[in-house]
Design a protein around this motif. Structure first.
Motif, PDB file in Angstrom:
ATOM      1  N   GLU A  66     -16.455 -94.097  36.480  1.00 39.42           N
ATOM      2  CA  GLU A  66     -16.975 -92.851  36.467  1.00 39.42           C
ATOM      3  C   GLU A  66     -15.950 -91.960  37.245  1.00 39.42           C
ATOM      4  O   GLU A  66     -15.447 -90.775  36.651  1.00 39.42           O
ATOM      5  CB  GLU A  66     -18.283 -92.535  37.021  1.00 39.42           C
ATOM      6  N   SER A  67     -15.484 -92.522  38.332  1.00 39.55           N
ATOM      7  CA  SER A  67     -14.618 -91.702  39.223  1.00 39.55           C
ATOM      8  C   SER A  67     -13.248 -91.449  38.513  1.00 39.55           C
ATOM      9  O   SER A  67     -12.622 -90.337  38.464  1.00 39.55           O
ATOM     10  CB  SER A  67     -14.465 -92.451  40.541  1.00 39.55           C
ATOM     11  N   GLN A  68     -12.777 -92.454  38.047  1.00 45.36           N
ATOM     12  CA  GLN A  68     -11.418 -92.639  37.315  1.00 45.36           C
ATOM     13  C   GLN A  68     -11.364 -91.513  36.118  1.00 45.36           C
ATOM     14  O   GLN A  68     -10.575 -90.924  35.662  1.00 45.36           O
ATOM     15  CB  GLN A  68     -10.936 -93.847  36.957  1.00 45.36           C
ATOM     16  N   VAL A  69     -12.701 -91.585  35.392  1.00 43.05           N
ATOM     17  CA  VAL A  69     -12.694 -90.709  34.133  1.00 43.05           C
ATOM     18  C   VAL A  69     -12.684 -89.336  34.631  1.00 43.05           C
ATOM     19  O   VAL A  69     -11.900 -88.496  34.083  1.00 43.05           O
ATOM     20  CB  VAL A  69     -13.983 -91.048  33.398  1.00 43.05           C
ATOM     21  N   LEU A  70     -13.513 -89.041  35.876  1.00 41.89           N
ATOM     22  CA  LEU A  70     -13.447 -87.568  36.286  1.00 41.89           C
ATOM     23  C   LEU A  70     -12.028 -87.414  36.534  1.00 41.89           C
ATOM     24  O   LEU A  70     -11.775 -86.008  36.662  1.00 41.89           O
ATOM     25  CB  LEU A  70     -14.480 -87.694  37.340  1.00 41.89           C
ATOM     26  N   GLY A  71     -11.275 -88.247  37.116  1.00 45.53           N
ATOM     27  CA  GLY A  71     -10.012 -87.893  37.698  1.00 45.53           C
ATOM     28  C   GLY A  71      -9.090 -87.620  36.547  1.00 45.53           C
ATOM     29  O   GLY A  71      -8.430 -86.441  37.038  1.00 45.53           O
ATOM     30  N   TRP A  72      -9.287 -88.377  35.524  1.00 42.97           N
ATOM     31  CA  TRP A  72      -8.263 -88.199  34.543  1.00 42.97           C
ATOM     32  C   TRP A  72      -8.627 -86.850  33.853  1.00 42.97           C
ATOM     33  O   TRP A  72      -7.638 -85.887  33.345  1.00 42.97           O
ATOM     34  CB  TRP A  72      -8.331 -89.258  33.385  1.00 42.97           C
ATOM     35  N   LEU A  73      -9.992 -86.493  33.680  1.00 44.12           N
ATOM     36  CA  LEU A  73     -10.434 -85.307  32.909  1.00 44.12           C
ATOM     37  C   LEU A  73      -9.833 -84.070  33.920  1.00 44.12           C
ATOM     38  O   LEU A  73      -9.326 -83.123  33.366  1.00 44.12           O
ATOM     39  CB  LEU A  73     -12.018 -85.295  33.013  1.00 44.12           C
ATOM     40  N   LEU A  74      -9.784 -84.183  35.127  1.00 47.35           N
ATOM     41  CA  LEU A  74      -9.407 -83.167  35.948  1.00 47.35           C
ATOM     42  C   LEU A  74      -7.697 -82.893  35.668  1.00 47.35           C
ATOM     43  O   LEU A  74      -7.340 -81.907  35.394  1.00 47.35           O
ATOM     44  CB  LEU A  74      -9.607 -83.344  37.504  1.00 47.35           C
ATOM     45  N   ILE A  75      -7.197 -83.978  35.894  1.00 45.17           N
ATOM     46  CA  ILE A  75      -5.517 -83.718  35.439  1.00 45.17           C
ATOM     47  C   ILE A  75      -5.194 -83.284  34.462  1.00 45.17           C
ATOM     48  O   ILE A  75      -4.273 -82.342  33.943  1.00 45.17           O
ATOM     49  CB  ILE A  75      -5.026 -85.290  35.660  1.00 45.17           C
ATOM     50  N   ALA A  76      -6.233 -83.845  33.057  1.00 50.09           N
ATOM     51  CA  ALA A  76      -5.737 -83.190  31.884  1.00 50.09           C
ATOM     52  C   ALA A  76      -6.272 -81.740  31.571  1.00 50.09           C
ATOM     53  O   ALA A  76      -5.434 -80.850  30.913  1.00 50.09           O
ATOM     54  CB  ALA A  76      -6.507 -83.912  30.944  1.00 50.09           C
ATOM     55  N   SER A  77      -7.258 -81.234  32.355  1.00 47.32           N
ATOM     56  CA  SER A  77      -7.743 -79.852  32.190  1.00 47.32           C
ATOM     57  C   SER A  77      -6.563 -79.053  33.028  1.00 47.32           C
ATOM     58  O   SER A  77      -6.363 -78.069  32.694  1.00 47.32           O
ATOM     59  CB  SER A  77      -9.142 -79.761  32.990  1.00 47.32           C
ATOM     60  N   ILE A  78      -6.242 -79.341  34.165  1.00 52.02           N
ATOM     61  CA  ILE A  78      -5.142 -78.665  35.145  1.00 52.02           C
ATOM     62  C   ILE A  78      -3.801 -78.615  34.333  1.00 52.02           C
ATOM     63  O   ILE A  78      -3.122 -77.376  34.225  1.00 52.02           O
ATOM     64  CB  ILE A  78      -4.978 -79.354  36.334  1.00 52.02           C
ATOM     65  N   MET A  79      -3.462 -79.609  33.519  1.00 50.12           N
ATOM     66  CA  MET A  79      -2.267 -79.658  32.882  1.00 50.12           C
ATOM     67  C   MET A  79      -2.391 -78.850  31.701  1.00 50.12           C
ATOM     68  O   MET A  79      -1.430 -78.032  31.299  1.00 50.12           O
ATOM     69  CB  MET A  79      -1.512 -81.144  32.414  1.00 50.12           C
ATOM     70  N   THR A  80      -3.550 -78.706  31.109  1.00 49.87           N
ATOM     71  CA  THR A  80      -3.413 -77.757  29.866  1.00 49.87           C
ATOM     72  C   THR A  80      -3.763 -76.448  30.094  1.00 49.87           C
ATOM     73  O   THR A  80      -2.998 -75.571  29.565  1.00 49.87           O
ATOM     74  CB  THR A  80      -4.939 -78.425  28.853  1.00 49.87           C
ATOM     75  N   ALA A  81      -4.337 -76.237  31.172  1.00 49.80           N
ATOM     76  CA  ALA A  81      -4.484 -74.744  31.753  1.00 49.80           C
ATOM     77  C   ALA A  81      -3.016 -74.497  32.208  1.00 49.80           C
ATOM     78  O   ALA A  81      -3.040 -73.481  31.872  1.00 49.80           O
ATOM     79  CB  ALA A  81      -5.269 -74.679  32.860  1.00 49.80           C
ATOM     80  N   ALA A  82      -2.360 -75.373  32.809  1.00 50.64           N
ATOM     81  CA  ALA A  82      -1.074 -74.881  33.294  1.00 50.64           C
ATOM     82  C   ALA A  82      -0.100 -74.607  32.010  1.00 50.64           C
ATOM     83  O   ALA A  82       0.737 -73.523  32.060  1.00 50.64           O
ATOM     84  CB  ALA A  82      -0.353 -75.947  34.029  1.00 50.64           C
ATOM     85  N   LEU A  83      -0.159 -75.308  31.216  1.00 53.09           N
ATOM     86  CA  LEU A  83       0.713 -75.211  29.870  1.00 53.09           C
ATOM     87  C   LEU A  83       0.137 -74.034  29.051  1.00 53.09           C
ATOM     88  O   LEU A  83       1.063 -73.060  28.662  1.00 53.09           O
ATOM     89  CB  LEU A  83       0.328 -76.331  28.827  1.00 53.09           C
ATOM     90  N   LEU A  84      -1.044 -73.610  28.932  1.00 52.19           N
ATOM     91  CA  LEU A  84      -1.347 -72.435  28.418  1.00 52.19           C
ATOM     92  C   LEU A  84      -0.994 -71.272  29.254  1.00 52.19           C
ATOM     93  O   LEU A  84      -0.428 -70.183  28.527  1.00 52.19           O
ATOM     94  CB  LEU A  84      -3.021 -72.355  28.084  1.00 52.19           C
ATOM     95  N   LEU A  85      -1.285 -71.153  30.258  1.00 50.01           N
ATOM     96  CA  LEU A  85      -0.554 -69.995  31.124  1.00 50.01           C
ATOM     97  C   LEU A  85       0.746 -69.681  31.354  1.00 50.01           C
ATOM     98  O   LEU A  85       1.370 -68.729  31.312  1.00 50.01           O
ATOM     99  CB  LEU A  85      -1.216 -70.103  33.106  1.00 50.01           C
ATOM    100  N   THR A  86       1.512 -70.858  31.099  1.00 52.76           N
ATOM    101  CA  THR A  86       2.885 -70.763  31.107  1.00 52.76           C
ATOM    102  C   THR A  86       3.398 -70.090  29.944  1.00 52.76           C
ATOM    103  O   THR A  86       4.376 -69.356  29.596  1.00 52.76           O
ATOM    104  CB  THR A  86       3.628 -72.159  31.371  1.00 52.76           C
ATOM    105  N   CYS A  87       2.760 -70.457  28.905  1.00 54.49           N
ATOM    106  CA  CYS A  87       2.879 -70.195  27.430  1.00 54.49           C
ATOM    107  C   CYS A  87       2.832 -68.623  27.388  1.00 54.49           C
ATOM    108  O   CYS A  87       3.482 -67.903  26.773  1.00 54.49           O
ATOM    109  CB  CYS A  87       2.376 -70.880  26.326  1.00 54.49           C
TER     110      CYS A  87
END
Length: 320
Positions: free
Chosen positions: A176-197
């Motif tokens: 559960e912890s690792q799934v939450l960690g990867w979801l957090l990383i994926a969310s941050i990276m996606t948000a960073a990509l969208l904001l940069t674009c």
């Protein structure tokens, strides 16, 4: 030691991709050392509080530290109590909020990295999860397990329980912890990509000019530090020479208070006159040819709040 200082100096250039990466790596390394050396789950009723504190409080400390080390934070607050009060304007509030969001985006790199790495590690979450006093979560973890599973759940991280399925329960919690960690990383990276674009799409200048602007801003920051050190040294030498020789000081030209205040303000991009920094703007508008000078305190028309893609111009170096 010198190599470490060089790495830290690069990491403190927070608006560059390399700087973000180094800050994240240093935070991740610190979390690994922290979890291995300092953290010891109490395996008691303190599990939830202890695990949650180690997961979130260091991230809060890193967030506050990020605000402290940001050059923009102190540009906003230095001398704020003595500035002349201006009538409330929605535009000024929006500019302030936008600037605060830019500072927060930079400051959040380290705390988000801490939480993500801690979740992937799973130790803090494991301790907190076994101490969560919730029948719903306890029933979920102990479904089909030994009868004493719920009563001894808080002892699982220390291996002190007699429940034979304790490793299965801990494996579920780590998953559960690792799934939450990867979801957090994926969310941050996606948000960073969208904001940069979005920021790049709304850029008022081209890609090549933006690269030139970034190089100029870095060079100006480096030279400003060198010139300020040399100027301060020359002024100190003149004053000491005058004092010890007991003679009038030589004429020494230095910027006045008004000039320092102008070059310490935030930079506003203008579509009419292209300036690459607040210092560049001051030199050309206040120190240019007499006919080109404008009255002090008068702002030229067409100024806009600095676009997000140009936010690096006012960031400078982190304080430390």
């Amino acid at each position: 030691m010198d190599k470490l200082k060089a790495v830290l100096s690069i990491a403190k250039t927070q608006q560059t991709t390399l700087g973000f990466g180094l800050v994240a790596l240093l935070t991740a390394g610190g979390e690994q050392v922290f979890s291995a050396v300092v953290f010891r789950c109490p395996c008691s009723s303190w599990n939830f509080a202890y695990g949650t504190v180690f997961l979130l409080v260091p991230a809060l400390v890193l967030l506050i530290l990020g605000y402290i080390l940001s050059n923009k934070t102190w540009k906003m607050f230095t001398g704020l109590c003595f500035r002349k009060r201006t009538p409330f304007r929605l535009r000024n509030t929006c500019v302030f909020l936008k600037m605060f969001m830019q500072i927060s985006t930079t400051a959040m790199v380290a705390p988000v990295s801490w939480i993500a790495v801690a979740l992937l590690n799973g130790i803090y979450f494991e301790c907190a999860r076994t101490g969560l006093n919730s029948t719903l979560f306890q029933d979920y973890l102990c479904l089909g397990k030994a009868p004493q599973c719920q009563s001894e759940l808080h002892r699982f991280p220390c291996g002190k329980s007699s429940v034979p399925e304790k490793e299965d329960v801990l494996a579920t919690i780590r998953a559960e912890s690792q799934v939450l960690g990867w979801l957090l990383i994926a969310s941050i990276m996606t948000a960073a990509l969208l904001l940069t674009c979005v920021a790049r799409c709304r850029s008022p200048i081209s890609y090549v000019q933006l690269k030139f602007w970034q190089v100029y801003a870095q060079k100006e920051s480096d030279l400003l530090d060198r010139y300020a050190a040399e100027h301060a040294q020359n002024l100190a030498e003149r004053n000491l020479t005058s004092f010890f020789q007991q003679k009038p000081p030589e004429v020494f030209v230095t910027p006045d208070r008004n000039a320092w205040e102008k070059v310490s303000s935030f930079f506003h991009f203008s579509t009419k006159k292209l300036h690459y920094s607040i210092l560049h703007k001051y030199v050309e508008t206040d120190l240019g040819p007499t006919g080109a000078r404008r009255p002090s305190g008068v702002s030229e028309g067409g100024d806009l709040a600095i676009p997000t893609v140009l936010s690096f111009v006012d960031e400078g170096r982190a304080i430390l």
